[in-house]
Motif scaffolding. Structure first.
Motif, PDB file in Angstrom:
ATOM      1  N   TYR A   1       4.126   1.891  -1.419  1.00 52.47           N
ATOM      2  CA  TYR A   1       4.007   2.504  -0.098  1.00 52.47           C
ATOM      3  C   TYR A   1       4.964   1.883   0.920  1.00 52.47           C
ATOM      4  CZ  TYR A   1      -0.331   4.536  -1.931  1.00 52.47           C
ATOM      5  OH  TYR A   1      -1.254   5.212  -2.677  1.00 52.47           O
ATOM      6  N   GLU A   2       4.963   0.558   1.000  1.00 54.88           N
ATOM      7  CA  GLU A   2       5.746  -0.120   2.024  1.00 54.88           C
ATOM      8  C   GLU A   2       7.246   0.053   1.831  1.00 54.88           C
ATOM      9  OE1 GLU A   2       1.829  -2.224   1.446  1.00 54.88           O
ATOM     10  OE2 GLU A   2       3.463  -1.536   0.138  1.00 54.88           O
TER      11      GLU A   2
ATOM     12  N   MET B   1       8.954   2.587   1.515  1.00 59.44           N
ATOM     13  CA  MET B   1       9.550   3.699   2.259  1.00 59.44           C
ATOM     14  C   MET B   1      10.156   3.206   3.566  1.00 59.44           C
ATOM     15  SD  MET B   1      10.084   6.805   1.473  1.00 59.44           S
ATOM     16  CE  MET B   1      11.690   6.837   2.274  1.00 59.44           C
TER      17      MET B   1
ATOM     18  N   ALA C   1       1.951   1.599   4.392  1.00 56.53           N
ATOM     19  CA  ALA C   1       3.184   2.312   4.719  1.00 56.53           C
ATOM     20  C   ALA C   1       3.374   2.478   6.224  1.00 56.53           C
ATOM     21  CB  ALA C   1       3.183   3.680   4.035  1.00 56.53           C
TER      22      ALA C   1
ATOM     23  N   ASP D   1       5.968   7.978   9.753  1.00 55.57           N
ATOM     24  CA  ASP D   1       6.583   8.181   8.447  1.00 55.57           C
ATOM     25  C   ASP D   1       7.945   8.829   8.646  1.00 55.57           C
ATOM     26  OD1 ASP D   1       6.914  10.203   5.921  1.00 55.57           O
ATOM     27  OD2 ASP D   1       5.777   8.430   5.334  1.00 55.57           O
TER      28      ASP D   1
END
Length: 382
Positions: A201-202, A204, A224, A260
């Protein structure tokens, strides 16, 4: 202050042994870009000669064979946690070799429509880490699953641009010197990553560190959204590019920062607007969120101090048609805490000069709680 030495570990393409180099001792090297698959070989396995037969080892051996054919003694196919250095490693390589394991060239030519469709569909173009591996190297060459050469990124520039959304001028090396990535707005660079994914997740957020030339600690487990928030905070500390606020999302209200990269999906044509007068919007991060220094010229005369008041503030970015854009913010309480509202679009704002002789300072939160009823709250941590 003593500068920490740059250390790099390279694989001898003939002896298949690792050696460490520091700073100016680093020799010319070839670097590999690829998708991780089954039975990949770790540094520990390779260093102790315990690598198992399989696709991972075969890939390394083929890559080393190619390096020797190109007259490179040293190659880099390393898995490392030194993520903050990865962009520079790819940037400093003599050439980057991209292995597309899910594509076979066969007897087709690169200008064949069927081949171009399959090339664009390769999973290599969907991953977060491969964006910097595309943009950082000066010379980059694609190979198919059988290590048959497809062509360089200059030859395939138009097709790569159509596939990735990255403007050709940031892909090709036709410019001398090559165009710096910071000539692309923050929103534009974010849009390049909007459709990409990472396994962790992180990552990204972490995979974009080199794209924005920032560094920060890697905290796997933070999630994230928090990682992406920290990335944007580092960008704000280094850059005055207001396009970082030029995102859209299907949310009634939100914090000032995106949660995001996908929020920048439609921001590929957003650029910094020419500023007249006293320059860009002044802003800085606080423990309550982002503090905006809004000039009186941008502050509506009828703005109320009551909770729920909505105003539109220009962020001085432009679309491709040169229209100036802004965002809507809403007062959450009487303590001068605001949030972004009507996030589905950016608002059109009139052109005007900024004067900072008198101004309003507002706090725009990056953590918003939306009450959905008596039983629960949804927390949007942006």
């Amino acid at each position: 202050l003593k500068r920490e030495a740059v250390k790099m570990r390279l694989l001898h393409a003939d002896m298949l042994e690792f050696e460490e180099f520091f700073d100016t001792q680093i020799p010319p090297y070839l670097i590999l870009s690829h998708r991780w698959g089954e039975k990949e070989v770790t540094y520990k396995q390779m260093n102790k000669k315990r690598a198992e037969e399989g696709p991972g080892l075969t890939k390394i051996l083929k890559f080393c064979k190619l390096a020797l054919k190109k007259r490179y003694t040293w190659s880099s196919a390393e898995l490392s946690e030194a993520i903050n250095s990865m962009f520079k490693w790819y940037q400093s390589a003599e050439e980057c070799v991209v292995h597309l394991s899910d594509l076979s060239l066969g007897d087709q030519k690169v200008h064949n429509q069927d081949f171009q469709t399959r090339f664009s569909a390769s999973s290599w173009f969907t991953r977060g880490w491969t964006l910097q591996e595309l943009l950082a190297p000066g010379q980059l060459t694609f190979y198919d699953t059988d290590w048959k050469e497809i062509g360089g990124k200059d030859l395939l520039c138009g097709l790569i641009s159509t596939t990735t959304g990255v403007d050709e001028c940031f892909i090709t090396q036709d410019h001398n010197p090559p165009l710096r990535l910071d000539l692309a707005s923050v929103a534009m660079r974010m849009s390049w990553a909007a459709k990409r994914k990472t396994s962790r997740y992180e990552d990204m957020a972490y995979c974009l560190l080199g794209i924005f030339d920032v560094n920060m600690p890697l905290l796997y487990g933070e999630g994230a959204e928090m990682a992406f928030l920290r990335l944007q905070t580092e960008i704000i500390r280094k850059s005055d590019d207001e396009t970082i606020f030029a995102w859209t999302a299907n949310l009634p209200m939100s914090g000032i920062l995106a949660k995001d990269p996908s929020f920048f999906m439609d921001s590929g044509a957003i650029r910094k607007a020419p500023i007249f007068g006293y320059g860009e919007l002044r802003y800085w991060m606080t423990n309550k969120g982002l503090a905006l220094h809004i000039p009186n010229d941008d502050w509506p005369a009828d703005a109320s101090n009551k909770a729920g008041t909505v105003i539109s503030i220009p962020i001085y970015v432009q679309r491709h048609d040169n229209r100036d854009l802004g965002i809507q913010i809403q007062r959450m309480n009487t303590r001068n805490i605001w949030c972004r509202t009507m996030c589905q679009s950016l608002s059109l704002v009139p052109k005007r000069n900024r004067t900072l002789t008198q101004s309003h300072i507002v706090q725009v939160s990056h953590i918003i709680y939306i009450d959905t009823g008596p039983s629960e709250n949804y927390s949007h941590k942006l």
